[in-house]
Design an enzyme around this catalytic site. Structure first.
Site, PDB file in Angstrom:
ATOM      1  N   TYR A   1      -9.291 -81.507 -99.923  1.00 52.08           N
ATOM      2  CA  TYR A   1      -7.417 -80.526-100.984  1.00 52.08           C
ATOM      3  C   TYR A   1      -7.895 -81.522-102.150  1.00 52.08           C
ATOM      4  CZ  TYR A   1      -3.302 -78.556-101.805  1.00 52.08           C
ATOM      5  OH  TYR A   1      -2.051 -77.675-102.034  1.00 52.08           O
TER       6      TYR A   1
HETATM    7  N1  LIG Z   1       3.749 -75.246-100.906  1.00 53.77           N
HETATM    8  C1  LIG Z   1       2.757 -76.014-101.535  1.00 53.77           C
HETATM    9  O1  LIG Z   1       3.933 -77.397-101.353  1.00 53.77           O
HETATM   10  C2  LIG Z   1       1.775 -76.270-102.432  1.00 53.77           C
HETATM   11  C3  LIG Z   1       1.471 -77.058-103.376  1.00 53.77           C
HETATM   12  C4  LIG Z   1       0.565 -77.209-104.163  1.00 53.77           C
HETATM   13  C5  LIG Z   1      -0.172 -75.740-103.902  1.00 53.77           C
HETATM   14  N2  LIG Z   1      -0.534 -74.851-102.586  1.00 53.77           N
HETATM   15  C6  LIG Z   1      -1.194 -74.047-102.773  1.00 53.77           C
HETATM   16  O2  LIG Z   1      -0.732 -73.300-102.976  1.00 53.77           O
HETATM   17  C7  LIG Z   1      -1.321 -71.817-102.440  1.00 53.77           C
HETATM   18  C8  LIG Z   1      -0.395 -71.053-101.556  1.00 53.77           C
HETATM   19  O3  LIG Z   1       0.445 -72.309-100.842  1.00 53.77           O
HETATM   20  P1  LIG Z   1       1.412 -71.814 -99.962  1.00 53.77           P
HETATM   21  O4  LIG Z   1       2.609 -72.853 -99.485  1.00 53.77           O
HETATM   22  O5  LIG Z   1       1.968 -70.529 -99.630  1.00 53.77           O
HETATM   23  O6  LIG Z   1       0.151 -71.723 -97.999  1.00 53.77           O
HETATM   24  P2  LIG Z   1       0.642 -70.501 -97.172  1.00 53.77           P
HETATM   25  O7  LIG Z   1      -0.598 -71.374 -95.724  1.00 53.77           O
HETATM   26  O8  LIG Z   1       2.204 -70.188 -96.375  1.00 53.77           O
HETATM   27  O9  LIG Z   1      -0.254 -69.726 -97.526  1.00 53.77           O
HETATM   28  C9  LIG Z   1      -1.141 -70.022 -97.778  1.00 53.77           C
HETATM   29  C10 LIG Z   1      -1.987 -67.965 -96.768  1.00 53.77           C
HETATM   30  O10 LIG Z   1      -3.462 -68.109 -97.568  1.00 53.77           O
HETATM   31  C11 LIG Z   1      -4.174 -67.235 -96.689  1.00 53.77           C
HETATM   32  N3  LIG Z   1      -5.864 -67.691 -96.592  1.00 53.77           N
HETATM   33  C12 LIG Z   1      -5.554 -69.083 -96.163  1.00 53.77           C
HETATM   34  N4  LIG Z   1      -7.072 -69.377 -95.754  1.00 53.77           N
HETATM   35  C13 LIG Z   1      -7.428 -67.892 -96.562  1.00 53.77           C
HETATM   36  C14 LIG Z   1      -8.871 -67.153 -96.330  1.00 53.77           C
HETATM   37  N5  LIG Z   1     -10.522 -67.695 -96.087  1.00 53.77           N
HETATM   38  N6  LIG Z   1      -9.062 -65.978 -96.515  1.00 53.77           N
HETATM   39  C15 LIG Z   1      -8.035 -65.362 -97.297  1.00 53.77           C
HETATM   40  N7  LIG Z   1      -6.711 -65.862 -96.940  1.00 53.77           N
HETATM   41  C16 LIG Z   1      -6.592 -67.295 -96.829  1.00 53.77           C
HETATM   42  C17 LIG Z   1      -3.119 -67.548 -95.074  1.00 53.77           C
HETATM   43  O11 LIG Z   1      -2.985 -66.603 -94.114  1.00 53.77           O
HETATM   44  C18 LIG Z   1      -1.611 -67.605 -95.944  1.00 53.77           C
HETATM   45  O12 LIG Z   1      -0.992 -66.183 -95.757  1.00 53.77           O
HETATM   46  C19 LIG Z   1      -2.192 -72.964-102.022  1.00 53.77           C
HETATM   47  O13 LIG Z   1      -3.144 -72.394-102.566  1.00 53.77           O
HETATM   48  C20 LIG Z   1      -1.703 -74.370-101.684  1.00 53.77           C
HETATM   49  O14 LIG Z   1      -3.136 -74.976-101.702  1.00 53.77           O
HETATM   50  C21 LIG Z   1       0.849 -75.607-102.236  1.00 53.77           C
END
Ligand SMILES: NC(=O)c1ccc[n+]([C@@H]2O[C@H](COP(=O)([O-])OP(=O)(O)OC[C@H]3O[C@@H](n4cnc5c(N)ncnc54)[C@H](O)[C@@H]3O)[C@@H](O)[C@H]2O)c1
Length: 256
Positions: free
Chosen positions: A163
């Site tokens: 990650y």
């Molecule tokens: N939530 C946090 O604390 C946080 C912090 C830093 C960065 N992020 C980043 O923000 C982004 C969103 O995170 P989130 O917490 O909302 O996650 P989440 O899991 O709620 O949402 C991610 C979405 O991406 C979709 N997805 C995953 N793999 C996929 C693929 N191969 N093709 C198409 N869609 C796909 C999933 O089905 C899901 O709907 C991610 O890149 C995550 O790494 C999140």
């Protein structure tokens, strides 16, 4: 000097949100639709993409759900072809598709297939999204792309080597891409959030949540709305003189 003041101008814009099925992507798709953008909600979970689109439509917005997996470039290309048809012009893209991969393993314990899986979604998938979006934007001489990196890409989270590596690579990727398209009216930036409160975290014990917020000077998590608001601005016409940059969203944790 006359300074114009207006709400962020996403009204009338066509936006593709990848990873719109849950969390930050869902919140961003809904916010953009509320602000008058037309939104194509893409996710590998087709039902979740449709759910987000239906919620936006139920609130009076214009939105469509579409199934695509960023590990399958052909499916993403189809999503953009459909998006251009629905939206008439793809002005902007927000890419929120991402996975954490296995947690709590040190690097020597990580399986290479697991590592490759995270790279395929978080990094190669982000390149695929840019590759599919840019030709539509070049045609119009205008575009905005925002990818979601992470504080883990700046600081490195132990036990999350895949990650952290992929999120650091996204920061490098947008630096290169921002310069590549700087003269084409296309900006490509990233957002680096610290921990954002999503439904997943509601299931975690209080100590885990406290551990996560201990390093954040504001002593709290970000909200999906705060992430969505920054992303919505980053892909609006107002964000016009910044490209190749990673915006911070960390409650003061990362001041660089
Ligand atoms: N939530 C946090 O604390 C946080 C912090 C830093 C960065 N992020 C980043 O923000 C982004 C969103 O995170 P989130 O917490 O909302 O996650 P989440 O899991 O709620 O949402 C991610 C979405 O991406 C979709 N997805 C995953 N793999 C996929 C693929 N191969 N093709 C198409 N869609 C796909 C999933 O089905 C899901 O709907 C991610 O890149 C995550 O790494 C999140």
């Amino acid at each position: 000097m006359r300074v114009e003041t207006s709400a962020p101008a996403v009204a009338g814009q066509g936006v593709v949100v990848v990873g719109a099925g849950s969390g930050i992507g869902e919140a961003c798709a809904l916010l953009l639709a509320r602000r008058g953008a037309s939104v194509v909600c893409v996710d590998r979970d087709a039902a979740a993409a449709d759910r987000t689109a239906s919620s936006a439509v139920a609130e009076g917005g214009r939105a469509w759900g579409w199934h695509a997996d960023v590990t399958d470039a052909a499916s993403v290309a189809e999503a953009f072809a459909a998006a251009e048809e629905h939206l008439r012009q793809v002005h902007a893209v927000v890419n929120c598709a991402g996975v954490t991969g296995p947690l709590g393993l040190r690097s020597h314990e990580v399986s290479l297939p697991d590592f490759d899986h995270v790279v395929a979604i978080n990094l190669r998938g982000a390149l695929v999204v840019t590759q599919c979006a840019v030709p539509y934007m070049l045609k119009h001489g205008y575009g905005r792309i925002a990818h979601v990196a992470s504080i883990a890409g700046k600081e490195g989270n132990p036990g999350m080597v895949a990650y952290s590596s992929t999120k650091a690579a996204i920061i490098g990727m947008v630096k290169a891409q921002g310069k590549e398209y700087a003269e084409d009216g296309i900006t490509i930036n990233a957002l680096a959030p610290a921990v954002i409160r999503t439904a997943f975290l509601d299931t975690q014990p209080e100590e885990t949540l406290r551990y996560m917020t201990d390093k954040i000077p504001m002593r709290r998590m970000g909200s999906v709305l705060e992430a969505a608001q920054m992303l919505a601005w980053m892909v609006s016409p107002e964000c016009s003189f910044t490209t190749g940059f990673t915006f911070d969203l960390s409650g003061g944790r990362a001041t660089y």
